[in-house]
Design a protein around this motif. Structure first.
Motif, PDB file in Angstrom:
ATOM      1  N   THR A   6       0.747  -1.225  -0.106  1.00 22.98           N
ATOM      2  CA  THR A   6       0.042   0.588   0.472  1.00 22.98           C
ATOM      3  C   THR A   6       1.260   1.451   0.030  1.00 22.98           C
ATOM      4  N   PRO A   7       0.426   2.280  -1.553  1.00 20.22           N
ATOM      5  CA  PRO A   7       1.252   3.044  -0.862  1.00 20.22           C
ATOM      6  C   PRO A   7       1.869   4.026   0.365  1.00 20.22           C
ATOM      7  N   GLY A   8       2.479   3.866   0.638  1.00 18.02           N
ATOM      8  CA  GLY A   8       2.016   5.264   2.198  1.00 18.02           C
ATOM      9  C   GLY A   8       2.526   4.521   3.258  1.00 18.02           C
ATOM     10  N   GLU A   9       2.159   3.144   3.013  1.00 15.68           N
ATOM     11  CA  GLU A   9       2.131   2.586   4.253  1.00 15.68           C
ATOM     12  C   GLU A   9       3.615   2.884   5.371  1.00 15.68           C
ATOM     13  N   ASP A  10       4.473   2.730   4.992  1.00 16.64           N
ATOM     14  CA  ASP A  10       5.288   2.929   5.431  1.00 16.64           C
ATOM     15  C   ASP A  10       5.672   4.211   7.005  1.00 16.64           C
ATOM     16  N   SER A  11       4.758   5.472   5.810  1.00 15.95           N
ATOM     17  CA  SER A  11       4.518   6.399   6.243  1.00 15.95           C
ATOM     18  C   SER A  11       4.003   6.251   7.981  1.00 15.95           C
ATOM     19  N   TRP A  12       3.100   5.276   8.031  1.00 13.03           N
ATOM     20  CA  TRP A  12       2.167   4.682   8.727  1.00 13.03           C
ATOM     21  C   TRP A  12       2.400   4.221  10.294  1.00 13.03           C
ATOM     22  N   LYS A  13       3.628   3.442  10.292  1.00 13.34           N
ATOM     23  CA  LYS A  13       4.455   3.069  11.057  1.00 13.34           C
ATOM     24  C   LYS A  13       5.111   3.646  12.614  1.00 13.34           C
ATOM     25  N   PRO A  14       5.209   5.006  12.221  1.00 11.50           N
ATOM     26  CA  PRO A  14       5.255   5.475  13.956  1.00 11.50           C
ATOM     27  C   PRO A  14       4.000   6.200  14.366  1.00 11.50           C
ATOM     28  N   VAL A  15       3.138   6.144  13.512  1.00  7.12           N
ATOM     29  CA  VAL A  15       1.726   6.382  14.033  1.00  7.12           C
ATOM     30  C   VAL A  15       1.071   5.072  15.071  1.00  7.12           C
ATOM     31  N   GLU A  16       1.655   4.134  14.389  1.00  8.43           N
ATOM     32  CA  GLU A  16       1.364   2.812  14.864  1.00  8.43           C
ATOM     33  C   GLU A  16       1.664   2.739  16.621  1.00  8.43           C
ATOM     34  N   ASP A  17       2.886   2.877  16.474  1.00 11.03           N
ATOM     35  CA  ASP A  17       3.624   2.542  17.615  1.00 11.03           C
ATOM     36  C   ASP A  17       3.384   3.603  18.568  1.00 11.03           C
ATOM     37  N   MET A  18       2.798   4.518  17.952  1.00 11.92           N
ATOM     38  CA  MET A  18       2.765   6.187  19.002  1.00 11.92           C
ATOM     39  C   MET A  18       1.555   5.178  19.375  1.00 11.92           C
ATOM     40  N   LEU A  19       0.110   4.684  18.656  1.00 19.17           N
ATOM     41  CA  LEU A  19      -0.513   3.854  19.737  1.00 19.17           C
ATOM     42  C   LEU A  19      -0.659   2.975  20.207  1.00 19.17           C
ATOM     43  N   ASP A  20      -0.112   2.536  19.846  1.00 22.19           N
ATOM     44  CA  ASP A  20       0.633   1.175  21.037  1.00 22.19           C
ATOM     45  C   ASP A  20       1.476   1.651  22.656  1.00 22.19           C
ATOM     46  N   ALA A  21       2.359   3.246  22.431  1.00 23.23           N
ATOM     47  CA  ALA A  21       2.347   3.302  23.261  1.00 23.23           C
ATOM     48  C   ALA A  21       1.489   3.921  23.912  1.00 23.23           C
ATOM     49  N   LEU A  22       0.486   4.487  23.746  1.00 21.20           N
ATOM     50  CA  LEU A  22      -0.401   4.825  24.043  1.00 21.20           C
ATOM     51  C   LEU A  22      -1.844   3.893  25.162  1.00 21.20           C
ATOM     52  N   ARG A  23      -1.870   2.855  24.064  1.00 21.88           N
ATOM     53  CA  ARG A  23      -2.624   2.222  24.644  1.00 21.88           C
ATOM     54  C   ARG A  23      -1.972   0.954  26.122  1.00 21.88           C
ATOM     55  N   LYS A  24      -0.536   0.876  25.345  1.00 19.96           N
ATOM     56  CA  LYS A  24       0.617   0.269  26.962  1.00 19.96           C
ATOM     57  C   LYS A  24      -0.164   1.628  28.438  1.00 19.96           C
ATOM     58  N   MET A  25      -0.287   2.701  28.267  1.00 18.56           N
ATOM     59  CA  MET A  25       0.165   3.509  28.862  1.00 18.56           C
ATOM     60  C   MET A  25      -1.477   3.566  29.756  1.00 18.56           C
ATOM     61  N   SER A  26      -2.422   3.709  29.236  1.00 17.57           N
ATOM     62  CA  SER A  26      -3.962   3.595  29.310  1.00 17.57           C
ATOM     63  C   SER A  26      -4.098   2.515  30.200  1.00 17.57           C
ATOM     64  N   GLN A  27      -2.929   1.340  30.140  1.00 19.01           N
ATOM     65  CA  GLN A  27      -3.359   0.385  30.986  1.00 19.01           C
ATOM     66  C   GLN A  27      -2.939   0.117  32.402  1.00 19.01           C
ATOM     67  N   TRP A  28      -2.250   1.182  32.458  1.00  9.21           N
ATOM     68  CA  TRP A  28      -1.394   1.486  34.065  1.00  9.21           C
ATOM     69  C   TRP A  28      -2.631   1.231  34.903  1.00  9.21           C
ATOM     70  N   PRO A  29      -2.111   0.952  35.642  1.00  6.90           N
ATOM     71  CA  PRO A  29      -3.126   0.904  37.332  1.00  6.90           C
ATOM     72  C   PRO A  29      -2.832   2.808  37.637  1.00  6.90           C
ATOM     73  N   ARG A  30      -4.577   3.237  37.976  1.00  7.37           N
ATOM     74  CA  ARG A  30      -4.683   4.703  38.006  1.00  7.37           C
ATOM     75  C   ARG A  30      -4.548   4.612  39.321  1.00  7.37           C
ATOM     76  N   ASN A  31      -4.198   3.440  40.416  1.00  7.58           N
ATOM     77  CA  ASN A  31      -3.937   4.334  41.752  1.00  7.58           C
ATOM     78  C   ASN A  31      -2.508   4.433  41.868  1.00  7.58           C
ATOM     79  N   ILE A  32      -1.584   3.846  40.730  1.00  7.71           N
ATOM     80  CA  ILE A  32       0.206   4.249  41.005  1.00  7.71           C
ATOM     81  C   ILE A  32       0.334   5.392  41.600  1.00  7.71           C
ATOM     82  N   VAL A  33       1.598   5.503  42.747  1.00 11.84           N
ATOM     83  CA  VAL A  33       1.611   6.749  42.695  1.00 11.84           C
ATOM     84  C   VAL A  33       3.638   6.433  42.813  1.00 11.84           C
TER      85      VAL A  33
END
Length: 545
Positions: free
Chosen positions: A512-539
């Motif tokens: 797909t044309p332009g697919e490589d340009s979306w890989k950093p975006v996918e990485d960013m999504l993955d990082a944000l998703r992992k961060m959202s799974q951290w325990p909310r009561n963490i100190v």
């Protein structure tokens, strides 16, 4: 002594049915030896196991070999062909006892290219004709429910195929899609017998070829008129359909699915039923729920739609093999709006691209037109739309406001695909702000394919993108030929805010044309998703020096 449980026929049937059998697709999982062992185990398993062993046959060779050996012989060195032994003799009822013992168990018969593991020998034309002429008034397979008759059969075989039709036949697939004109022209003659020998047919598939000459035989409308229990029709032909055929089909009370492909092979072929019907619809399909039309020209599709009323239609798929222009396409959408129920229609698929058939030779491909929001607006009346697919060689010109109107018109939308294969895509006006409307108004959407402009994407620290509305279902998108701009963090943050479950972008294709340009975006999504799974009561403990 046999256990009392083995006297329960339902239990025996359940046990036998658990054995994997040939299904035409996954034959490698078949356990034929186990069925044979069950048939030899005891009387309780004998009949059910034999029923399973013989229920599906690929050709008639296995059954012919159940006849006395002085009636047939293997005719070639390869051992693959059976023929009639000369001189022939008259048969008696006793000659047919073993044949009938197994033939009454056959429920599915494929005749043509081999599909299943237990292949039978091929019948010569001579023994094939003899098999039916020996007992012309007898049903060879009284319990046959499915018959698949494939192409490349000799003409003599087609002359006798109707003898396979029986009172329990409910599904017939008859395909002759080759240059064998004589065999193809036998199809209408064969179908004439269908209402008399198999009146309870539910599913009918017909493939037939014609050379466009005066001797071409059309499908007889009276055949369809007599199949009052028909539920599904698939028709592929090179010949136009007569209006009488549509009259007959519209009168069928149980016809819920129709797939019609008419490919003339000539871009300049005349219209299917003449000129566009301006008067009230002539054909009212009161039971039809799914309609697929594939024609060379969009004008032929419009002719059909203009002549039909489809009050119960839920799924509509239209394909023009030679593309279209914007005015003809606009007319198509108007006809859909005027002839389909706004409350019932749920799926619309529109394909108008010659790229579907790259082997076609066009002297000159015209400059593509542009599909505008005004044309797509004809579909806004269908509030129950769940899936919309548009694949076209024309440009698709939309902006964020157009996408918002779409989203508000189709609150139940689950899948949206707007794809143009035009060589030079004009600057897209849909931005991530437009996708936010889909996230807000289409909460059930689980698939999206659209070109998007990410230039200048900005995420404010003071306001959540999309106004705090998000779609919790969408996990994959196809941005097609769009390129991610130089701000993958901003794009990823914006997409995460409106589609928090999004994981894959353009993952369906490696080129797909332009697919490589979306890989950093996918990485960013993955990082944000992992961060959202951290325990909310963490100190968080600050570092000390």
């Amino acid at each position: 002594m046999v256990h009392r449980a083995l006297t329960i026929s339902e239990l025996i049937q359940l046990i036998v049915s658990e054995v994997p059998t040939d299904d035409g697709e996954s034959w490698s999982r078949s356990d034929f030896p186990t069925l044979v062992a069950l048939a030899l185990t005891c009387r309780a398993f004998h009949e059910p196991a034999l029923d399973m062993i013989w229920s599906r046959q690929d050709g008639l060779g296995n059954l012919v070999e159940c006849l006395p050996g002085d009636l047939w012989k293997i005719s070639d060195d390869s051992g693959k062909t059976l023929t009639l032994r000369e001189p022939t003799r008259s048969t008696t009822q006793r000659d047919w006892e073993r044949f009938e013992f197994y033939a009454r168990r056959v429920r599915i018969l494929h005749y043509g290219p081999k599909r299943i593991r237990r292949k039978s020998r091929v019948l010569s034309e001579q023994i094939f004709c003899w098999l039916f002429s020996s007992r012309p008034s007898h049903h060879l397979f009284p319990k046959l429910s499915f018959l698949g008759w494939s192409e490349n059969m000799p003409f003599e075989h087609h002359e006798s195929v109707h003898m396979l039709f029986g009172p329990q036949l409910s599904t017939l697939h008859m395909g002759v899609w080759s240059s064998d004109f004589a065999a193809s022209q036998a199809v209408p003659q064969v179908l004439v017998h269908l209402p008399f020998r198999s009146p309870d047919i539910h599913e009918l598939t017909i493939h037939m070829y014609a050379n466009g000459g005066p001797d071409d035989q059309r499908l007889p409308s009276k055949v369809f008129a007599s199949l009052i229990r028909l539920k599904s029709l698939t028709l592929l032909s090179t010949l136009p359909l007569e209006p009488d055929v549509f009259t007959a089909l519209s009168a069928l009370p149980h016809l819920t699915e129709a797939k019609i492909t008419i490919h003339s092979g000539d871009e300049d072929a005349c219209g299917l039923l003449g000129t566009d019907h301006a008067a009230a619809p002539s054909f009212i399909f009161r039971a039809l729920e799914s309609l697929t039309l594939t024609f060379s020209l969009m004008s032929d599709i419009n002719t059909i739609l203009s002549a039909c009323s489809l009050p119960q239609l839920r799924r509509l798929s239209l394909t023009s093999l030679y593309g279209s222009d914007s005015s003809m396409f606009d007319r198509t959408l108007q006809l859909i709006r005027d002839h389909c129920s706004h409350a019932m229609l749920e799926v619309i698929e529109l394909r108008t691209t010659i790229d579907l058939f790259p082997s076609m030779d066009f002297e000159e491909v015209p400059e593509p037109d542009t599909i505008t929001a005004a044309s797509l607006g004809h579909l806004f009346a269908f509030r129950s739309i769940r899936e919309l697919e548009l694949l076209t060689e024309m440009y698709i010109a939309l902006d964020d406001d157009d996408l918002k109107e779409m989203a508000m018109s189709w609150p139940r939308l689950k899948s949206l695909q707007l794809e143009s294969v035009a060589e030079e895509e004009p600057g897209m006006s849909v931005t991530l702000e437009g996708l936010a409307h889909l996230a807000r108004y289409c909460p059930a959407m689980n698939w999206l394919a659209i070109d998007v402009d990410t230039t200048g994407t900005f995420v404010s620290p003071d306001a959540r993108p999309g106004g705090s509305y998000c779609n919790q279902v969408l996990q994959a998108v196809d941005f097609q030929r769009s390129h991610a701009s130089d701000c993958p963090a901003e794009i990823g943050a914006f997409l995460y805010a409106i589609f928090p479950k999004l994981q894959w972008i353009n993952s369906h294709s490696d080129d797909t044309p332009g697919e490589d340009s979306w890989k950093p975006v996918e990485d960013m999504l993955d990082a944000l998703r992992k961060m959202s799974q951290w325990p909310r009561n963490i100190v968080l403990t600050p570092l000390t020096t």
